[in-house]
Scaffold this motif. Sequence first.
Motif, PDB file in Angstrom:
ATOM      1  N   SER A  43      40.366  35.301  38.045  1.00  0.00           N
ATOM      2  CA  SER A  43      41.246  34.744  37.020  1.00  0.00           C
ATOM      3  C   SER A  43      42.288  33.844  37.682  1.00  0.00           C
ATOM      4  CB  SER A  43      41.943  35.869  36.263  1.00  0.00           C
ATOM      5  OG  SER A  43      43.007  35.358  35.488  1.00  0.00           O
ATOM      6  N   PRO A  44      42.574  32.670  37.088  1.00  0.00           N
ATOM      7  CA  PRO A  44      43.632  31.826  37.656  1.00  0.00           C
ATOM      8  C   PRO A  44      44.996  32.510  37.639  1.00  0.00           C
ATOM      9  CG  PRO A  44      42.331  30.628  36.012  1.00  0.00           C
ATOM     10  CD  PRO A  44      41.951  32.072  35.896  1.00  0.00           C
ATOM     11  N   ASP A  45      45.129  33.501  36.776  1.00  0.00           N
ATOM     12  CA  ASP A  45      46.403  34.207  36.614  1.00  0.00           C
ATOM     13  C   ASP A  45      46.498  35.371  37.600  1.00  0.00           C
ATOM     14  OD1 ASP A  45      48.832  35.087  35.679  1.00  0.00           O
ATOM     15  OD2 ASP A  45      47.992  36.133  33.944  1.00  0.00           O
ATOM     16  N   GLY A  46      46.608  35.055  38.876  1.00  0.00           N
ATOM     17  CA  GLY A  46      46.830  36.083  39.887  1.00  0.00           C
ATOM     18  C   GLY A  46      45.600  36.566  40.610  1.00  0.00           C
ATOM     19  N   GLY A  47      44.418  36.295  40.074  1.00  0.00           N
ATOM     20  CA  GLY A  47      43.195  36.696  40.771  1.00  0.00           C
ATOM     21  C   GLY A  47      42.917  38.177  40.687  1.00  0.00           C
ATOM     22  N   ASP A  48      42.069  38.652  41.576  1.00  0.00           N
ATOM     23  CA  ASP A  48      41.683  40.056  41.632  1.00  0.00           C
ATOM     24  C   ASP A  48      42.932  40.911  41.872  1.00  0.00           C
ATOM     25  OD1 ASP A  48      40.674  42.617  42.405  1.00  0.00           O
ATOM     26  OD2 ASP A  48      38.835  41.705  43.150  1.00  0.00           O
ATOM     27  N   PRO A  49      43.159  41.966  41.057  1.00  0.00           N
ATOM     28  CA  PRO A  49      44.349  42.804  41.241  1.00  0.00           C
ATOM     29  C   PRO A  49      44.467  43.418  42.631  1.00  0.00           C
ATOM     30  CG  PRO A  49      43.332  43.273  39.121  1.00  0.00           C
ATOM     31  CD  PRO A  49      42.389  42.356  39.846  1.00  0.00           C
ATOM     32  N   ILE A  50      43.333  43.545  43.352  1.00  0.00           N
ATOM     33  CA  ILE A  50      43.405  44.162  44.674  1.00  0.00           C
ATOM     34  C   ILE A  50      44.211  43.297  45.645  1.00  0.00           C
ATOM     35  CG2 ILE A  50      41.378  43.240  45.904  1.00  0.00           C
ATOM     36  CD1 ILE A  50      40.695  46.120  46.659  1.00  0.00           C
ATOM     37  N   ARG A  51      44.435  42.039  45.289  1.00  0.00           N
ATOM     38  CA  ARG A  51      45.286  41.176  46.109  1.00  0.00           C
ATOM     39  C   ARG A  51      46.699  41.739  46.243  1.00  0.00           C
ATOM     40  NH1 ARG A  51      43.981  35.770  47.148  1.00  0.00           N
ATOM     41  NH2 ARG A  51      41.991  35.014  46.304  1.00  0.00           N
ATOM     42  N   LYS A  52      47.092  42.628  45.326  1.00  0.00           N
ATOM     43  CA  LYS A  52      48.453  43.181  45.343  1.00  0.00           C
ATOM     44  C   LYS A  52      48.462  44.688  45.632  1.00  0.00           C
ATOM     45  CE  LYS A  52      50.447  39.282  44.289  1.00  0.00           C
ATOM     46  NZ  LYS A  52      51.304  38.580  45.276  1.00  0.00           N
ATOM     47  N   TRP A  53      47.363  45.241  46.116  1.00  0.00           N
ATOM     48  CA  TRP A  53      47.285  46.683  46.363  1.00  0.00           C
ATOM     49  C   TRP A  53      47.692  47.035  47.796  1.00  0.00           C
ATOM     50  CZ3 TRP A  53      42.811  49.904  43.838  1.00  0.00           C
ATOM     51  CH2 TRP A  53      42.896  49.805  42.446  1.00  0.00           C
ATOM     52  N   ARG A  54      48.348  48.153  47.910  1.00  0.00           N
ATOM     53  CA  ARG A  54      48.740  48.771  49.178  1.00  0.00           C
ATOM     54  C   ARG A  54      49.619  47.833  50.020  1.00  0.00           C
ATOM     55  NH1 ARG A  54      47.120  53.554  50.443  1.00  0.00           N
ATOM     56  NH2 ARG A  54      47.324  53.106  52.674  1.00  0.00           N
ATOM     57  N   VAL A  55      49.390  47.757  51.317  1.00  0.00           N
ATOM     58  CA  VAL A  55      50.293  47.031  52.216  1.00  0.00           C
ATOM     59  C   VAL A  55      50.044  45.522  52.110  1.00  0.00           C
ATOM     60  CG1 VAL A  55      51.080  46.788  54.591  1.00  0.00           C
ATOM     61  CG2 VAL A  55      50.272  49.012  53.769  1.00  0.00           C
ATOM     62  N   LEU A  56      51.120  44.762  51.916  1.00  0.00           N
ATOM     63  CA  LEU A  56      51.008  43.316  51.711  1.00  0.00           C
ATOM     64  C   LEU A  56      51.506  42.532  52.922  1.00  0.00           C
ATOM     65  CD1 LEU A  56      52.432  42.973  48.067  1.00  0.00           C
ATOM     66  CD2 LEU A  56      50.110  43.617  48.768  1.00  0.00           C
ATOM     67  N   LYS A  57      50.935  41.353  53.104  1.00  0.00           N
ATOM     68  CA  LYS A  57      51.473  40.362  54.040  1.00  0.00           C
ATOM     69  C   LYS A  57      51.659  39.059  53.267  1.00  0.00           C
ATOM     70  CE  LYS A  57      50.735  37.571  58.141  1.00  0.00           C
ATOM     71  NZ  LYS A  57      51.580  36.504  57.575  1.00  0.00           N
TER      72      LYS A  57
END
Length: 405
Positions: A43-57
């Motif tokens: 989705s253009p609106d943020g993409g796959d939710p896993i992009r924001k899961w757990r530890v982020l860089k």
Amino acid sequence: MTTKNTAGPLAGIKVLELGTLIAGPFCARMLAEFGAEVIKVESPDGGDPIRKWRVLKDGTSLWWSVQSRNKKSLTLNMKHAQGREIARKLALEADLIIENYRPGVLEKWELGYEQLKAVDASTIMVRLSGFGQTGPMKDLPGFGAIGESMGGLRYVSGHADRPPVRVGVSIGDSVAALHGVIGAMMALRHRDATGGKRKGEGQMVDVALYESVFNLMESLVPEFDHAGVVRERTGGSLPGIVPSNTYTTRDGENIVIAGNGDAIFKRLMLAMGRIDMAGNPELERNDGRVRHTQMIDDAIQAWCETQDIDSALTVLKAADVPAGKIYSVRDMMTDPQFLARDMFEQHQFADGTPVKLPAVSPKLSATPGHTKWIGPSLGQHNDEILQSLGYTAQAIAAMKQDGVL
């Protein structure tokens, strides 16, 4: 001498990934690791939710760098007719379509298996869902935790006097993904054997999370059906197979000792100095040892309390008894076996920061998998993919303006 093919055994296979989070994307990830071209629709609106899961860089999950390595990211607004049209073009070009939406979602988008099969009978679609494409529960949301519970894994995990526990990773989703990979490979083999792409027979691979977990449950069904036995939680032990348990050494480390083979048990007892138990005819075979499980476990625990982890492992190794420390990731990163097998790969983020990823498994001698790039940025491959479909730069710019991408 075997010459390695760095393109991978799935070079030339095109995969369209329509899914988010774990099961579908993990399935597609393994295909990408072994050479398939995987186009991941987000989705253009943020993409796959896993992009924001757990530890982020820098706002993106470190998990993403593994879960989406070697994939191409294409943003499509599936609420937009042109977005669905592009997805349909890609689906009809693909060798495999992998999806993990609720049953019925793809049909609303005119991307269902039967709808695509009507155009191309060689279509292969791997469908991963909580409860499968049929049955009274098919329309319910089904996350891995639910599949683990319904499939029997949670019931037998933990200690008898406490509520069930979960495994520390998303095992239900991952097991379903592996079933998806296996199903995809068998479907491709059948398609190729019946005429190949465009001419061979395609099929739907229907993977349910709860059934994938259920498939791991060993003798659960016949034991209940024939003997009325319900397997229960038993902590670190392996019921009916003795000894196989987790014990604690004097320095507080946990050690797994699997002395359940008849000859192994005898070597274990001799290594512990328990000549009496090594020579006890009641303990000579597993069925006899099962009747004395507590006595045996108590004896092993008592011996472990006289040893630190290193000395215990040294003694057991010398006696050829299977045993191992329970590893944390810190242990793995410096372990000689992991290092000798090249189980870590060094890569870089876009800003040049180094990052280690787990190496690709399994290891193939002639056509090994490898990491070409880590998880892509959102929409990183939009222009490349759309141009391959014949869209001009002007048309792509218009789609961006119209909210299609």
